[in-house]
Design an enzyme around this catalytic site. Structure first.
Site, PDB file in Angstrom:
ATOM      1  N   ASN A  62       0.830  -1.211   0.000  1.00 27.76           N
ATOM      2  CA  ASN A  62       0.000   0.000   0.000  1.00 27.76           C
ATOM      3  C   ASN A  62       0.862   1.258   0.000  1.00 27.76           C
ATOM      4  O   ASN A  62       1.927   1.303   0.628  1.00 27.76           O
ATOM      5  CB  ASN A  62      -1.014  -0.001   1.147  1.00 27.76           C
ATOM      6  CG  ASN A  62      -0.424  -0.253   2.521  1.00 27.76           C
ATOM      7  OD1 ASN A  62       0.522  -1.013   2.674  1.00 27.76           O
ATOM      8  ND2 ASN A  62      -0.969   0.394   3.525  1.00 27.76           N
ATOM      9  N   GLU A  64       0.435   5.307   0.567  1.00 23.60           N
ATOM     10  CA  GLU A  64      -0.490   6.338   1.046  1.00 23.60           C
ATOM     11  C   GLU A  64      -0.070   7.719   0.555  1.00 23.60           C
ATOM     12  O   GLU A  64       0.998   7.905  -0.026  1.00 23.60           O
ATOM     13  CB  GLU A  64      -0.573   6.265   2.580  1.00 23.60           C
ATOM     14  CG  GLU A  64      -1.131   4.920   3.025  1.00 23.60           C
ATOM     15  CD  GLU A  64      -1.365   4.810   4.528  1.00 23.60           C
ATOM     16  OE1 GLU A  64      -0.893   5.679   5.296  1.00 23.60           O
ATOM     17  OE2 GLU A  64      -2.006   3.815   4.928  1.00 23.60           O
ATOM     18  N   CYS A  73      -4.221   0.724  -2.268  1.00 20.74           N
ATOM     19  CA  CYS A  73      -4.015  -0.520  -1.519  1.00 20.74           C
ATOM     20  C   CYS A  73      -2.962  -1.406  -2.191  1.00 20.74           C
ATOM     21  O   CYS A  73      -2.710  -1.304  -3.404  1.00 20.74           O
ATOM     22  CB  CYS A  73      -5.314  -1.314  -1.457  1.00 20.74           C
ATOM     23  SG  CYS A  73      -6.624  -0.558  -0.499  1.00 20.74           S
ATOM     24  N   GLU A  75      -3.162  -4.611  -2.891  1.00 21.63           N
ATOM     25  CA  GLU A  75      -3.697  -5.547  -3.884  1.00 21.63           C
ATOM     26  C   GLU A  75      -3.827  -4.890  -5.253  1.00 21.63           C
ATOM     27  O   GLU A  75      -3.512  -5.493  -6.285  1.00 21.63           O
ATOM     28  CB  GLU A  75      -5.083  -6.060  -3.445  1.00 21.63           C
ATOM     29  CG  GLU A  75      -5.079  -6.841  -2.142  1.00 21.63           C
ATOM     30  CD  GLU A  75      -5.272  -5.981  -0.904  1.00 21.63           C
ATOM     31  OE1 GLU A  75      -4.794  -4.823  -0.877  1.00 21.63           O
ATOM     32  OE2 GLU A  75      -5.894  -6.476   0.044  1.00 21.63           O
ATOM     33  N   CYS A 112     -10.167  -5.079   0.726  1.00 22.68           N
ATOM     34  CA  CYS A 112     -11.300  -4.149   0.839  1.00 22.68           C
ATOM     35  C   CYS A 112     -12.212  -4.306  -0.380  1.00 22.68           C
ATOM     36  O   CYS A 112     -11.851  -4.942  -1.382  1.00 22.68           O
ATOM     37  CB  CYS A 112     -10.800  -2.718   0.972  1.00 22.68           C
ATOM     38  SG  CYS A 112     -10.224  -1.999  -0.580  1.00 22.68           S
ATOM     39  N   CYS A 115     -10.795  -3.226  -3.746  1.00 24.60           N
ATOM     40  CA  CYS A 115      -9.815  -4.183  -4.277  1.00 24.60           C
ATOM     41  C   CYS A 115     -10.504  -5.430  -4.822  1.00 24.60           C
ATOM     42  O   CYS A 115     -10.085  -5.978  -5.846  1.00 24.60           O
ATOM     43  CB  CYS A 115      -8.792  -4.556  -3.217  1.00 24.60           C
ATOM     44  SG  CYS A 115      -7.606  -3.232  -2.919  1.00 24.60           S
TER      45      CYS A 115
HETATM   46  N1  THU Z   1      -5.231  -1.376   2.651  1.00 27.71           N
HETATM   47  C1  THU Z   1      -4.709  -2.226   1.723  1.00 27.71           C
HETATM   48  O1  THU Z   1      -3.583  -2.074   1.258  1.00 27.71           O
HETATM   49  N2  THU Z   1      -5.496  -3.256   1.310  1.00 27.71           N
HETATM   50  C2  THU Z   1      -6.756  -3.494   1.756  1.00 27.71           C
HETATM   51  O2  THU Z   1      -7.449  -4.352   1.218  1.00 27.71           O
HETATM   52  C3  THU Z   1      -7.267  -2.750   2.900  1.00 27.71           C
HETATM   53  C4  THU Z   1      -6.549  -1.513   3.234  1.00 27.71           C
HETATM   54  C5  THU Z   1      -4.419  -0.235   3.079  1.00 27.71           C
HETATM   55  C6  THU Z   1      -4.983   1.093   2.634  1.00 27.71           C
HETATM   56  C7  THU Z   1      -4.376   2.018   3.658  1.00 27.71           C
HETATM   57  O3  THU Z   1      -3.076   2.389   3.216  1.00 27.71           O
HETATM   58  C8  THU Z   1      -4.247   1.158   4.905  1.00 27.71           C
HETATM   59  O4  THU Z   1      -4.346  -0.187   4.478  1.00 27.71           O
HETATM   60  C9  THU Z   1      -5.318   1.417   5.961  1.00 27.71           C
HETATM   61  O5  THU Z   1      -6.587   1.325   5.428  1.00 27.71           O
END
Ligand code: THU
Length: 160
Positions: A62, A64, A73, A75, A112, A115
């Protein structure tokens, strides 16, 4: 009115030691790339590793952003890299793992909703399911035979 009952069958392994060896290797790659996550806002690091039919593994973590919705994310970082790098290869499996810098993540962390939608697009494209394995930092590993098991009533190109 007729009720519509939707069921999904998932498999739950007690630990990473119980999953097949090739999946352990894939999860190891997801664990390794998890450290590369850029997650200064959530302190929640996610790693994803994708195995293709040409035996290549594509990874993602991920990323940000100070403008929160601009982040992505793990994925989707991984699957878009796979689509861009090997557009003609079949995606076989994806392994996902998450770690918090604040507490130990012992429950499996599923992808999520956004994704799931992004992943299922590639299942539809290749007309073959993608196996998905997800875990926390430690503990149980959940397997789905298809992204559709996590996304019933899928919105795809047949809806357009
Ligand atoms: N995140 C992911 O990388 N994958 C997911 O399926 C759920 C959330 C990341 C997004 C963000 O950077 C952090 O987790 C908190 O939500």
């Amino acid at each position: 009115m007729k009720p519509l009952t939707i069921t999904s069958r998932l498999e739950v392994y007690d630990s990473i030691d119980e999953v097949p060896g090739d999946v352990q290797d894939l999860m190891d790659k997801a664990i390794k790339v998890r450290d590369s996550a850029y997650a200064p806002y959530s302190n929640f690091k996610v790693g994803a590793a994708i195995l293709l039919d040409n035996n290549e593994v594509v990874i993602g973590s991920n990323q940000e952003n100070a403008s929160y919705p601009s982040g992505l994310c793990a994925e989707r970082t991984a699957i878009y890299a796979a689509g861009a790098t090997y557009p003609n290869s079949r995606i076989l499996k994806i392994a996902i793992t998450a770690k918090s810098l604040r507490h130990k993540v012992v429950s499996p962390v599923p992808p999520c909703g956004a994704c799931r939608q992004a992943l299922v697009e590639y299942e539809v494209k290749q007309e073959e399911p993608i196996e998905l394995y997800f875990m926390g930092e430690t503990g149980k590993v959940v397997k789905a035979d298809s992204i559709k098991d996590l996304l019933p009533l899928v919105f795809d190109n047949t809806c357009l």
